[in-house]
Design an enzyme around this catalytic site. Sequence first.
Site, mmCIF file in Angstrom:
data_model
loop_
_atom_site.group_PDB
_atom_site.id
_atom_site.type_symbol
_atom_site.label_atom_id
_atom_site.label_comp_id
_atom_site.label_asym_id
_atom_site.label_seq_id
_atom_site.Cartn_x
_atom_site.Cartn_y
_atom_site.Cartn_z
ATOM 1 N N HIS A 41 0.831 -1.191 0.000
ATOM 2 C CA HIS A 41 0.000 0.000 0.000
ATOM 3 C C HIS A 41 0.873 1.251 0.000
ATOM 4 O O HIS A 41 1.876 1.312 0.712
ATOM 5 C CB HIS A 41 -0.905 0.041 1.236
ATOM 6 C CG HIS A 41 -2.079 -0.877 1.155
ATOM 7 N ND1 HIS A 41 -3.328 -0.533 1.637
ATOM 8 C CD2 HIS A 41 -2.212 -2.122 0.662
ATOM 9 C CE1 HIS A 41 -4.176 -1.532 1.437
ATOM 10 N NE2 HIS A 41 -3.513 -2.514 0.856
ATOM 11 N N GLU A 110 -6.674 -0.206 -5.534
ATOM 12 C CA GLU A 110 -7.539 0.709 -4.783
ATOM 13 C C GLU A 110 -7.138 2.136 -5.121
ATOM 14 O O GLU A 110 -5.943 2.454 -5.215
ATOM 15 C CB GLU A 110 -7.361 0.499 -3.273
ATOM 16 C CG GLU A 110 -7.722 -0.877 -2.763
ATOM 17 C CD GLU A 110 -9.180 -0.986 -2.380
ATOM 18 O OE1 GLU A 110 -9.898 0.033 -2.493
ATOM 19 O OE2 GLU A 110 -9.593 -2.086 -1.981
#
Length: 339
Positions: A41, A110
């Site tokens: 991430h 995402e």
Amino acid sequence: MVHALRFGYKASAEQFAPLELIDYSVMAERAGFDSVFVSDHLQPWRHTGGHAPAALPWLGNLLARTERVAVGTSVLTPTFRYHPGVVAHAFATLGCLAPGRVILGIGSGEALNEAPLGIGWPDGKERFARFKEAIQLIQALWAGERVTFEGTHYRTDAATIYDRPDEPVPLYVAASGPAATRLAGRLGDGFITTSGKGRELYTDTLLPALAEGAGKAGRTVTDMDLMIEVKVSFDTDREAALQATTHWGALALSSEEKTSVEDPMEMERLADALPVERTARRWIVSDDPEEHVERIWEYVGMGFTHLVFHAPGPDQARFIRQYEELVLPRLRERAVRHG
């Protein structure tokens, strides 16, 4: 091919500093876990106390610190921040450094990780097209030399990855819907999904889609490793197990609630507004090891062969010790009884 049942540890990169997380992962290997997986991430799900180490250098350090566990991503996105050729190159190198121990797990991404860098976040149709093309390019680069690839989104001109492991790095495809799951069945060596979304999603939608995709490639799901991240909050203190889920409240938000949320501070605000009864829904919350194993085993009954346990609490050492003593032995005993 029948895959042996494996139990993994999810290294919560969004929750712990890089070196601390390495220590927990080494501890997990010593406790008997079979694998360690980490997400890649750019930003965590919450700003306060959040972390987001880059997975690629972190994985290299973990491989150097461990001896046995399989190590991989669950998941990395090879379509925006990274060119798929860079991903193919990096994981080929990791595979050379630790033959047979590296797994590339990938997903379609995402907005939280891409939009802050000024990358336009396209609709689902384009994300899927990019994802499929990226998989094809990664596999082509791993398989051949002087690879010229002419895709809609990615191109290479006589590209070669010079250092490749003798044993290919397995590529696992993450999915939560039928289209991406069919793609996993057709192109992946393994499949990744997450727990806590209702039995029917797995038995009536995802696993049939996986079988359909595998069939199109002339194989069956038994040729694949079926991995699921099992959200578990286990503690001999049940109230502690329940309250631990609040840190990961973002997982309880619906798709509608978090769509287009690109700021960890806003995601944190939305998550902290949820009551604990809702944050706990995605987790197997238990203080009874027998009951805990029974609920975990439901996923084995569905056909999953690789269970990676994600614990939400701040005391990961306590979780690992309790799993080593109370849960993993019961799971392994049950695995022996059921063949």
